[in-house]
Design a protein around this motif. Structure first.
Motif, PDB file in Angstrom:
ATOM      1  N   PRO A  75       0.829  -1.211   0.000  1.00 42.55           N
ATOM      2  CA  PRO A  75       0.000   0.000   0.000  1.00 42.55           C
ATOM      3  C   PRO A  75       0.866   1.264   0.000  1.00 42.55           C
ATOM      4  O   PRO A  75       1.996   1.255   0.472  1.00 42.55           O
ATOM      5  CB  PRO A  75      -0.814  -0.116   1.288  1.00 42.55           C
ATOM      6  N   LEU A  76       0.310   2.315  -0.530  1.00 47.94           N
ATOM      7  CA  LEU A  76       1.008   3.603  -0.572  1.00 47.94           C
ATOM      8  C   LEU A  76       1.134   4.182   0.824  1.00 47.94           C
ATOM      9  O   LEU A  76       0.379   3.853   1.722  1.00 47.94           O
ATOM     10  CB  LEU A  76       0.229   4.577  -1.462  1.00 47.94           C
ATOM     11  N   ARG A  77       2.088   5.074   0.998  1.00 45.44           N
ATOM     12  CA  ARG A  77       2.232   5.764   2.283  1.00 45.44           C
ATOM     13  C   ARG A  77       1.105   6.772   2.434  1.00 45.44           C
ATOM     14  O   ARG A  77       0.762   7.490   1.501  1.00 45.44           O
ATOM     15  CB  ARG A  77       3.553   6.507   2.356  1.00 45.44           C
ATOM     16  N   THR A  78       0.583   6.839   3.626  1.00 49.84           N
ATOM     17  CA  THR A  78      -0.484   7.785   3.903  1.00 49.84           C
ATOM     18  C   THR A  78       0.094   9.004   4.612  1.00 49.84           C
ATOM     19  O   THR A  78       1.271   9.024   4.988  1.00 49.84           O
ATOM     20  CB  THR A  78      -1.563   7.143   4.784  1.00 49.84           C
ATOM     21  N   ARG A  79      -0.738  10.019   4.814  1.00 49.71           N
ATOM     22  CA  ARG A  79      -0.304  11.211   5.542  1.00 49.71           C
ATOM     23  C   ARG A  79       0.070  10.862   6.972  1.00 49.71           C
ATOM     24  O   ARG A  79       0.997  11.431   7.544  1.00 49.71           O
ATOM     25  CB  ARG A  79      -1.409  12.253   5.539  1.00 49.71           C
ATOM     26  N   TYR A  80      -0.628   9.892   7.553  1.00 47.59           N
ATOM     27  CA  TYR A  80      -0.318   9.462   8.913  1.00 47.59           C
ATOM     28  C   TYR A  80       1.071   8.835   8.966  1.00 47.59           C
ATOM     29  O   TYR A  80       1.848   9.088   9.888  1.00 47.59           O
ATOM     30  CB  TYR A  80      -1.354   8.453   9.410  1.00 47.59           C
ATOM     31  N   ASP A  81       1.375   8.006   7.970  1.00 49.07           N
ATOM     32  CA  ASP A  81       2.689   7.365   7.917  1.00 49.07           C
ATOM     33  C   ASP A  81       3.804   8.399   7.750  1.00 49.07           C
ATOM     34  O   ASP A  81       4.862   8.290   8.361  1.00 49.07           O
ATOM     35  CB  ASP A  81       2.755   6.361   6.779  1.00 49.07           C
ATOM     36  N   GLU A  82       3.579   9.382   6.890  1.00 51.86           N
ATOM     37  CA  GLU A  82       4.590  10.419   6.671  1.00 51.86           C
ATOM     38  C   GLU A  82       4.850  11.208   7.949  1.00 51.86           C
ATOM     39  O   GLU A  82       5.991  11.524   8.273  1.00 51.86           O
ATOM     40  CB  GLU A  82       4.149  11.374   5.549  1.00 51.86           C
ATOM     41  N   PHE A  83       3.798  11.514   8.684  1.00 55.61           N
ATOM     42  CA  PHE A  83       3.953  12.243   9.943  1.00 55.61           C
ATOM     43  C   PHE A  83       4.723  11.393  10.954  1.00 55.61           C
ATOM     44  O   PHE A  83       5.651  11.884  11.608  1.00 55.61           O
ATOM     45  CB  PHE A  83       2.582  12.620  10.500  1.00 55.61           C
ATOM     46  N   ASP A  84       4.370  10.111  11.069  1.00 56.44           N
ATOM     47  CA  ASP A  84       5.068   9.218  11.994  1.00 56.44           C
ATOM     48  C   ASP A  84       6.542   9.083  11.637  1.00 56.44           C
ATOM     49  O   ASP A  84       7.406   9.066  12.515  1.00 56.44           O
ATOM     50  CB  ASP A  84       4.415   7.839  12.007  1.00 56.44           C
ATOM     51  N   LEU A  85       6.839   8.996  10.345  1.00 57.37           N
ATOM     52  CA  LEU A  85       8.232   8.887   9.914  1.00 57.37           C
ATOM     53  C   LEU A  85       9.023  10.150  10.227  1.00 57.37           C
ATOM     54  O   LEU A  85      10.198  10.081  10.616  1.00 57.37           O
ATOM     55  CB  LEU A  85       8.301   8.582   8.416  1.00 57.37           C
ATOM     56  N   ALA A  86       8.403  11.304  10.069  1.00 57.16           N
ATOM     57  CA  ALA A  86       9.095  12.561  10.367  1.00 57.16           C
ATOM     58  C   ALA A  86       9.392  12.674  11.863  1.00 57.16           C
ATOM     59  O   ALA A  86      10.490  13.083  12.253  1.00 57.16           O
ATOM     60  CB  ALA A  86       8.258  13.748   9.894  1.00 57.16           C
ATOM     61  N   VAL A  87       8.443  12.292  12.713  1.00 53.62           N
ATOM     62  CA  VAL A  87       8.671  12.319  14.160  1.00 53.62           C
ATOM     63  C   VAL A  87       9.761  11.325  14.542  1.00 53.62           C
ATOM     64  O   VAL A  87      10.671  11.634  15.317  1.00 53.62           O
ATOM     65  CB  VAL A  87       7.367  12.026  14.935  1.00 53.62           C
ATOM     66  N   ALA A  88       9.705  10.121  13.978  1.00 55.77           N
ATOM     67  CA  ALA A  88      10.686   9.089  14.306  1.00 55.77           C
ATOM     68  C   ALA A  88      12.087   9.484  13.848  1.00 55.77           C
ATOM     69  O   ALA A  88      13.071   9.251  14.571  1.00 55.77           O
ATOM     70  CB  ALA A  88      10.287   7.766  13.672  1.00 55.77           C
ATOM     71  N   ALA A  89      12.208  10.098  12.681  1.00 58.18           N
ATOM     72  CA  ALA A  89      13.520  10.503  12.183  1.00 58.18           C
ATOM     73  C   ALA A  89      14.141  11.586  13.069  1.00 58.18           C
ATOM     74  O   ALA A  89      15.325  11.526  13.414  1.00 58.18           O
ATOM     75  CB  ALA A  89      13.404  10.996  10.741  1.00 58.18           C
ATOM     76  N   ALA A  90      13.344  12.577  13.445  1.00 52.59           N
ATOM     77  CA  ALA A  90      13.864  13.640  14.310  1.00 52.59           C
ATOM     78  C   ALA A  90      14.199  13.100  15.695  1.00 52.59           C
ATOM     79  O   ALA A  90      15.216  13.476  16.290  1.00 52.59           O
ATOM     80  CB  ALA A  90      12.848  14.776  14.411  1.00 52.59           C
ATOM     81  N   ALA A  91      13.373  12.194  16.213  1.00 54.63           N
ATOM     82  CA  ALA A  91      13.633  11.606  17.529  1.00 54.63           C
ATOM     83  C   ALA A  91      14.905  10.758  17.508  1.00 54.63           C
ATOM     84  O   ALA A  91      15.707  10.804  18.448  1.00 54.63           O
ATOM     85  CB  ALA A  91      12.441  10.773  17.979  1.00 54.63           C
ATOM     86  N   ASN A  92      15.113   9.993  16.442  1.00 53.61           N
ATOM     87  CA  ASN A  92      16.327   9.183  16.341  1.00 53.61           C
ATOM     88  C   ASN A  92      17.577  10.044  16.220  1.00 53.61           C
ATOM     89  O   ASN A  92      18.625   9.706  16.785  1.00 53.61           O
ATOM     90  CB  ASN A  92      16.232   8.223  15.155  1.00 53.61           C
ATOM     91  N   LEU A  93      17.480  11.156  15.500  1.00 51.17           N
ATOM     92  CA  LEU A  93      18.614  12.077  15.410  1.00 51.17           C
ATOM     93  C   LEU A  93      18.974  12.611  16.783  1.00 51.17           C
ATOM     94  O   LEU A  93      20.146  12.633  17.173  1.00 51.17           O
ATOM     95  CB  LEU A  93      18.277  13.230  14.465  1.00 51.17           C
ATOM     96  N   LEU A  94      17.960  13.028  17.533  1.00 53.83           N
ATOM     97  CA  LEU A  94      18.217  13.580  18.867  1.00 53.83           C
ATOM     98  C   LEU A  94      18.708  12.512  19.844  1.00 53.83           C
ATOM     99  O   LEU A  94      19.528  12.791  20.711  1.00 53.83           O
ATOM    100  CB  LEU A  94      16.965  14.267  19.400  1.00 53.83           C
ATOM    101  N   ARG A  95      18.210  11.289  19.704  1.00 56.66           N
ATOM    102  CA  ARG A  95      18.697  10.201  20.580  1.00 56.66           C
ATOM    103  C   ARG A  95      20.174   9.906  20.330  1.00 56.66           C
ATOM    104  O   ARG A  95      20.900   9.559  21.251  1.00 56.66           O
ATOM    105  CB  ARG A  95      17.879   8.941  20.354  1.00 56.66           C
ATOM    106  N   ASP A  96      20.600  10.019  19.068  1.00 56.49           N
ATOM    107  CA  ASP A  96      22.009   9.793  18.755  1.00 56.49           C
ATOM    108  C   ASP A  96      22.896  10.904  19.317  1.00 56.49           C
ATOM    109  O   ASP A  96      24.035  10.659  19.689  1.00 56.49           O
ATOM    110  CB  ASP A  96      22.218   9.696  17.243  1.00 56.49           C
ATOM    111  N   LEU A  97      22.364  12.117  19.384  1.00 62.65           N
ATOM    112  CA  LEU A  97      23.153  13.260  19.854  1.00 62.65           C
ATOM    113  C   LEU A  97      23.123  13.439  21.365  1.00 62.65           C
ATOM    114  O   LEU A  97      24.098  13.913  21.954  1.00 62.65           O
ATOM    115  CB  LEU A  97      22.641  14.549  19.196  1.00 62.65           C
ATOM    116  N   ILE A  98      22.014  13.091  21.991  1.00 63.72           N
ATOM    117  CA  ILE A  98      21.823  13.381  23.418  1.00 63.72           C
ATOM    118  C   ILE A  98      21.585  12.068  24.160  1.00 63.72           C
ATOM    119  O   ILE A  98      20.532  11.454  24.028  1.00 63.72           O
ATOM    120  CB  ILE A  98      20.618  14.330  23.617  1.00 63.72           C
ATOM    121  N   PRO A  99      22.536  11.635  24.970  1.00 65.45           N
ATOM    122  CA  PRO A  99      22.362  10.368  25.691  1.00 65.45           C
ATOM    123  C   PRO A  99      21.288  10.428  26.776  1.00 65.45           C
ATOM    124  O   PRO A  99      20.817   9.388  27.225  1.00 65.45           O
ATOM    125  CB  PRO A  99      23.738  10.098  26.290  1.00 65.45           C
ATOM    126  N   GLU A 100      20.876  11.611  27.203  1.00 68.24           N
ATOM    127  CA  GLU A 100      19.846  11.754  28.227  1.00 68.24           C
ATOM    128  C   GLU A 100      18.467  11.301  27.744  1.00 68.24           C
ATOM    129  O   GLU A 100      17.554  11.139  28.547  1.00 68.24           O
ATOM    130  CB  GLU A 100      19.745  13.217  28.667  1.00 68.24           C
TER     131      GLU A 100
END
Length: 147
Positions: free
Chosen positions: A37-62
């Motif tokens: 199935p194609l990506r939905t708007r919900y999936d795109e939003f979840d991916l954007a949150v997950a990508a930013a959260a993973n970036l911050l987790r890599d930078l900030i051990p807290e």
């Protein structure tokens, strides 16, 4: 002049064919049965949150153990002077992002839209800064060099 209504009599049968609009039958998915199935708007939003959260987790051990969640909208969104776009729970170390308030305020002026991914990333940065008690620009100082 109003038209007379026609009432069609449907014969009672145990196996009635299900039909969609115009008698063609039910619609199938756009991608067909063999493609994912194609990506939905919900999936795109979840991916954007997950990508930013993973970036911050890599930078900030807290941020180890912090839970990032996405919900449609808060139960009580309007607080007189602002609308909640996320909720930070310091005790549970949890951040909940509300998709609808974030997406609905993308349009600044008539015809001008901001990139959705940029807005979602900025909300993630501000929510994490609120959780840690820091300035959002101090979370990833090298990321915005040259802009």
């Amino acid at each position: 002049m109003p038209r007379p209504r026609r009432v069609a009599s449907i014969p009672a049968s145990p196996r009635r064919r299900v039909r969609g609009r115009h008698g063609r039958g039910l619609r199938s998915s756009v991608t067909g049965p063999y493609l994912p199935p194609l990506r939905t708007r919900y999936d795109e939003f979840d991916l954007a949150v997950a990508a930013a959260a993973n970036l911050l987790r890599d930078l900030i051990p807290e941020l180890d153990g912090v839970v990032f969640e996405v919900a449609q909208a808060p139960a009580e969104a309007v607080h007189g002077d602002h609308i909640d776009r996320w909720h930070v729970s310091h005790d549970e170390r949890r951040i909940v992002f509300y998709r609808l308030p974030i997406i609905r305020f993308l349009r600044k002026e008539e015809g001008e839209e901001i990139d959705e991914r940029f807005v979602v990333e900025s909300c993630v940065f501000r929510a994490v800064a609120d959780l840690l008690g820091r300035d959002p620009w101090d979370l990833a100082p090298g990321r915005y060099r040259g802009f």
